[in-house]
Write a protein that holds these residues in place. Structure first.
Motif, PDB file in Angstrom:
ATOM      1  N   ALA A   1      21.771  45.619  27.389  1.00 25.57           N
ATOM      2  CA  ALA A   1      22.801  46.406  26.705  1.00 25.57           C
ATOM      3  C   ALA A   1      23.066  47.756  27.379  1.00 25.57           C
ATOM      4  CB  ALA A   1      22.376  46.635  25.252  1.00 25.57           C
TER       5      ALA A   1
ATOM      6  N   ALA B   1      24.459  50.382  29.748  1.00 30.27           N
ATOM      7  CA  ALA B   1      25.619  50.481  30.625  1.00 30.27           C
ATOM      8  C   ALA B   1      25.239  51.369  31.800  1.00 30.27           C
ATOM      9  CB  ALA B   1      26.794  51.081  29.858  1.00 30.27           C
TER      10      ALA B   1
ATOM     11  N   GLY C   1      24.279  62.312  27.104  1.00 29.22           N
ATOM     12  CA  GLY C   1      25.046  61.156  26.623  1.00 29.22           C
ATOM     13  C   GLY C   1      25.248  60.058  27.650  1.00 29.22           C
ATOM     14  N   THR C   2      24.451  60.069  28.716  1.00 29.83           N
ATOM     15  CA  THR C   2      24.620  59.024  29.727  1.00 29.83           C
ATOM     16  C   THR C   2      23.552  57.934  29.609  1.00 29.83           C
ATOM     17  OG1 THR C   2      23.436  60.465  31.254  1.00 29.83           O
ATOM     18  CG2 THR C   2      25.843  60.427  31.423  1.00 29.83           C
TER      19      THR C   2
ATOM     20  N   SER D   1      17.792  58.632  27.153  1.00 33.74           N
ATOM     21  CA  SER D   1      16.878  58.237  26.063  1.00 33.74           C
ATOM     22  C   SER D   1      16.974  56.729  25.821  1.00 33.74           C
ATOM     23  CB  SER D   1      17.223  58.970  24.768  1.00 33.74           C
ATOM     24  OG  SER D   1      17.277  60.338  25.002  1.00 33.74           O
TER      25      SER D   1
ATOM     26  N   ASN E   1      18.822  67.186  32.056  1.00 32.53           N
ATOM     27  CA  ASN E   1      20.263  67.214  32.323  1.00 32.53           C
ATOM     28  C   ASN E   1      20.535  68.012  33.599  1.00 32.53           C
ATOM     29  OD1 ASN E   1      20.645  65.896  29.904  1.00 32.53           O
ATOM     30  ND2 ASN E   1      21.035  67.760  28.745  1.00 32.53           N
TER      31      ASN E   1
ATOM     32  N   MET F   1      21.515  58.867  35.851  1.00 35.79           N
ATOM     33  CA  MET F   1      22.341  58.237  34.827  1.00 35.79           C
ATOM     34  C   MET F   1      23.675  58.986  34.820  1.00 35.79           C
ATOM     35  SD  MET F   1      20.382  55.869  33.650  1.00 35.79           S
ATOM     36  CE  MET F   1      21.052  55.306  32.107  1.00 35.79           C
TER      37      MET F   1
ATOM     38  N   TYR G   1      29.949  45.735  22.275  1.00 35.75           N
ATOM     39  CA  TYR G   1      30.550  46.113  20.988  1.00 35.75           C
ATOM     40  C   TYR G   1      31.596  45.129  20.492  1.00 35.75           C
ATOM     41  CZ  TYR G   1      28.170  50.576  21.462  1.00 35.75           C
ATOM     42  OH  TYR G   1      27.197  51.547  21.579  1.00 35.75           O
TER      43      TYR G   1
ATOM     44  N   PRO H   1      28.966  57.341  28.763  1.00 28.38           N
ATOM     45  CA  PRO H   1      28.865  56.089  28.003  1.00 28.38           C
ATOM     46  C   PRO H   1      28.790  56.356  26.497  1.00 28.38           C
ATOM     47  CG  PRO H   1      27.411  56.011  29.890  1.00 28.38           C
ATOM     48  CD  PRO H   1      27.958  57.402  29.834  1.00 28.38           C
ATOM     49  N   ALA H   2      28.179  57.494  26.108  1.00 26.96           N
ATOM     50  CA  ALA H   2      28.097  57.821  24.670  1.00 26.96           C
ATOM     51  C   ALA H   2      29.496  58.019  24.101  1.00 26.96           C
ATOM     52  CB  ALA H   2      27.251  59.072  24.466  1.00 26.96           C
TER      53      ALA H   2
HETATM   54  N1  LIG Z   1      24.166  54.059  29.545  1.00 27.11           N
HETATM   55  C1  LIG Z   1      24.342  53.740  28.253  1.00 27.11           C
HETATM   56  N2  LIG Z   1      24.354  52.447  27.883  1.00 27.11           N
HETATM   57  C2  LIG Z   1      24.542  52.118  26.587  1.00 27.11           C
HETATM   58  N3  LIG Z   1      24.711  53.003  25.605  1.00 27.11           N
HETATM   59  C3  LIG Z   1      24.701  54.311  25.929  1.00 27.11           C
HETATM   60  C4  LIG Z   1      24.500  54.731  27.270  1.00 27.11           C
HETATM   61  N4  LIG Z   1      24.546  56.063  27.291  1.00 27.11           N
HETATM   62  C5  LIG Z   1      24.729  56.462  26.055  1.00 27.11           C
HETATM   63  N5  LIG Z   1      24.825  55.420  25.215  1.00 27.11           N
HETATM   64  C6  LIG Z   1      25.080  55.510  23.759  1.00 27.11           C
HETATM   65  O1  LIG Z   1      25.095  56.874  23.416  1.00 27.11           O
HETATM   66  C7  LIG Z   1      23.996  57.233  22.579  1.00 27.11           C
HETATM   67  C8  LIG Z   1      23.361  58.520  23.091  1.00 27.11           C
HETATM   68  O2  LIG Z   1      22.819  58.267  24.395  1.00 27.11           O
HETATM   69  P1  LIG Z   1      21.399  58.802  24.884  1.00 27.11           P
HETATM   70  O3  LIG Z   1      20.754  59.610  23.814  1.00 27.11           O
HETATM   71  O4  LIG Z   1      20.630  57.672  25.429  1.00 27.11           O
HETATM   72  O5  LIG Z   1      21.859  59.747  26.066  1.00 27.11           O
HETATM   73  P2  LIG Z   1      21.006  60.852  26.814  1.00 27.11           P
HETATM   74  O6  LIG Z   1      21.461  60.807  28.225  1.00 27.11           O
HETATM   75  O7  LIG Z   1      19.589  60.668  26.555  1.00 27.11           O
HETATM   76  O8  LIG Z   1      21.520  62.160  26.136  1.00 27.11           O
HETATM   77  P3  LIG Z   1      20.766  63.586  26.051  1.00 27.11           P
HETATM   78  O9  LIG Z   1      20.652  64.112  27.444  1.00 27.11           O
HETATM   79  O10 LIG Z   1      21.688  64.398  25.197  1.00 27.11           O
HETATM   80  O11 LIG Z   1      19.447  63.341  25.411  1.00 27.11           O
HETATM   81  C9  LIG Z   1      23.050  56.063  22.628  1.00 27.11           C
HETATM   82  O12 LIG Z   1      22.399  55.854  21.403  1.00 27.11           O
HETATM   83  C10 LIG Z   1      23.955  54.894  22.953  1.00 27.11           C
HETATM   84  O13 LIG Z   1      24.534  54.377  21.780  1.00 27.11           O
END
Ligand SMILES: Nc1ncnc2c1ncn2[C@@H]1O[C@H](COP(=O)(O)OP(=O)(O)OP(=O)(O)O)[C@@H](O)[C@H]1O
Length: 479
Positions: free
Chosen positions: A227, A229, A270-271, A274, A378, A399, A414, A437-438
């Motif tokens: 799942a 991306a 948001g990439t 996590s 980040n 990412m 989705y 991706p978020a």
């Molecule tokens: N590469 C991805 N593939 C699939 N879903 C994603 C991806 N990136 C983000 N999302 C969606 O966006 C939400 C937030 O992403 P996530 O917390 O993993 O980003 P992050 O890079 O860890 O952000 P931060 O730096 O703010 O912690 C996830 O729960 C998911 O639904």
């Protein structure tokens, strides 16, 4: 006349039969010749030896058999309703449950069995097992092992074991394989059962509390590598790296290094950093230990937390750039920077990034167990160079913003679509617009109707093209 015609027919049939027999024996000779030419002598000798071994076995009386009896340990004094799963009986029962084919066995027992977590909590799982007198065979290292379940009354999962009931498993094998049974098969069953229990366990995420201990909660994050991306080649290389790491216990032992692997995940918010950590935990079935360094004030505190982390776990430190602010370090002692204000008095914090890494190396190298450490940030360019040095973090994973390939993964996740009339336009927009991706996920979730959701996304992308916000700025910084 009729009879001579009959005779001629018979004669012809006889001749045909002879011709067929001749060609069959010619083929057989040819085949033997070819076998001599093509099959190496060693292989033919092995086949001859196997055949004579089989003949000798069939011709002689039965071999001597040995049996090992594994009793279920019951604490009669305390009437313990079950053991903690670590006994050989429980291990064998767990392992044998995977060998039972419910379609092939007419009578089976099904029971609930406890799964004890390292933190003392317990969950339950359902286990198939044999009925009293039931048996099954298992082949290990080319040796056939026969298992039989015996219940001498009072046992069973609902029985009153405190009153003398006894359950046992009997393991029998040819006497000549006693060494294999004791030195290889039994240890194999113990570790296989441990692995099965680990796979069955609910995953947990642990957070450090103010008192220097881990507090765990169930971790039901749905993220999987499928799942996620992200660039498919990068995704595959992370998966390959994890697989390779897990298989290299001997290698790490040989070179005298801690069996650990470090991943640095970086990219704009948001990439999916996590999400990738959660996907790793789900893929490996490792618990997560999310270390909040803002609540760790001394090395001894940190030491306690790290020692309390069991093997097969992932240590995560998010936003590592914020934990060790190298910018504010100038002019300060490397080992004692970053004053911490608490309750009106100042407390010195004595943790440095290199200290942390050395510490982890030292501590984990003594355990010989596999552990993973993940840092996220980040802002990679704000990191202490100590972290970026070769040998510190084994893999750096970027990412990035949502590209075409990542979008298709999200659209499939989705809305279960692989194609759509709006796709070409979305592809063009994604080539020039930076969205995470978020953000794309959020647009796709706006409607359950795929046309509507993709329409919303199009509008969003067009708006972003005409008014690029600070996403671009963040992106440049994060790289
Ligand atoms: N590469 C991805 N593939 C699939 N879903 C994603 C991806 N990136 C983000 N999302 C969606 O966006 C939400 C937030 O992403 P996530 O917390 O993993 O980003 P992050 O890079 O860890 O952000 P931060 O730096 O703010 O912690 C996830 O729960 C998911 O639904």
């Amino acid at each position: 006349m009729a009879s001579s015609a009959e005779g001629a027919k018979v004669l012809n049939a006889y001749k045909e039969a002879l011709a067929t027999a001749a060609s069959v024996s010619a083929y057989a000779m040819l085949a033997r010749g070819m076998a001599r030419e093509l099959v190496p002598e060693e292989l033919r000798a092995a086949v001859r030896w196997g055949a004579s071994f089989l003949r000798s076995r069939l011709g002689t009386r039965e071999k001597e058999r040995h049996t090992i009896i594994i009793r279920r340990t019951v604490d009669k004094n305390h009437c313990a309703p079950f053991d903690d799963g670590s006994s050989l009986f429980e291990a064998a029962r767990t392992y044998l449950a995977t060998k039972i084919n419910p379609r092939a066995v007419p009578r089976l027992r099904i029971s609930r069995s406890p799964l004890f977590e390292p933190d003392g909590t317990c969950s339950w799982r359902t286990l198939l097992s044999m009925e009293d007198g039931g048996s099954t065979t298992d082949v290990f290292d080319g040796v056939e092992f026969c298992w039989m379940y015996m219940d001498a009354g009072g046992g069973g999962d609902n029985g009153n074991r405190g009153q003398g009931g006894s359950e046992s498993l009997e393991l029998s094998f040819d006497a000549e394989h006693a060494d294999t049974a004791l030195e290889k098969y039994v240890p194999f069953i113990m570790s296989a059962a441990e692995e099965l229990r680990r796979q069955d366990r609910a995953l947990k995420i642990f957070l450090n509390d103010g008192a220097g201990a881990w507090q765990g909660i169930n971790h039901h994050h749905p993220a999987t590598f499928d799942a996620l991306a992200m660039d498919s080649a990068l995704k595959q290389s992370v998966l390959d790296d994890l697989d390779r790491f897990l298989q290299r216990k001997e290698y790490y032992q040989r070179i005298g290094k801690a069996w650990k692997r470090g991943y640095l995940l970086y990219g704009p918010p948001g990439t999916g950093k996590s999400s990738l950590v959660a996907a790793m935990a789900n893929y490996l079935r490792f618990n997560l230990y999310d270390l909040d360094l803002s609540g760790v004030f001394s090395n001894s505190y940190l030491q306690r937390l790290l020692i309390d982390m069991p093997n097969k776990s992932i240590l995560v430190i998010e936003d590592i750039d914020c934990c060790f602010d190298t910018m504010s370090r100038e002019g300060r002692n490397e080992d004692t920077y970053d004053d911490y204000h608490t309750g009106g008095y100042q407390q010195e914090r004595k943790i440095t990034l290199s200290g942390l890494l050395n510490f982890i190396d030292g501590l984990w190298s003594t355990t010989g167990e596999e552990r993973i450490i993940v840092f996220t940030t980040n802002y990679k360019d704000r990191l202490d160079p100590a972290l970026l040095r070769p040998g510190r973090m084994d893999m750096h994973v970027y990412m990035g913003y949502c590209g075409w390939e990542a979008f298709k993964t999200l659209a499939r996740n989705y809305h279960l679509v692989d194609d759509h009339p709006l796709f070409p336009e979305i592809q063009e927009l994604l080539a020039v617009v930076e969205v995470t991706p978020a953000e794309v996920s959020e647009m796709l979730l706006r409607s359950e109707d795929v046309d509507a959701a993709l329409g919303v996304l199009m509008e969003f992308l067009q708006g972003r093209r005409h008014a690029p916000d600070e996403a671009k700025h963040n992106h440049d910084e994060a790289r």
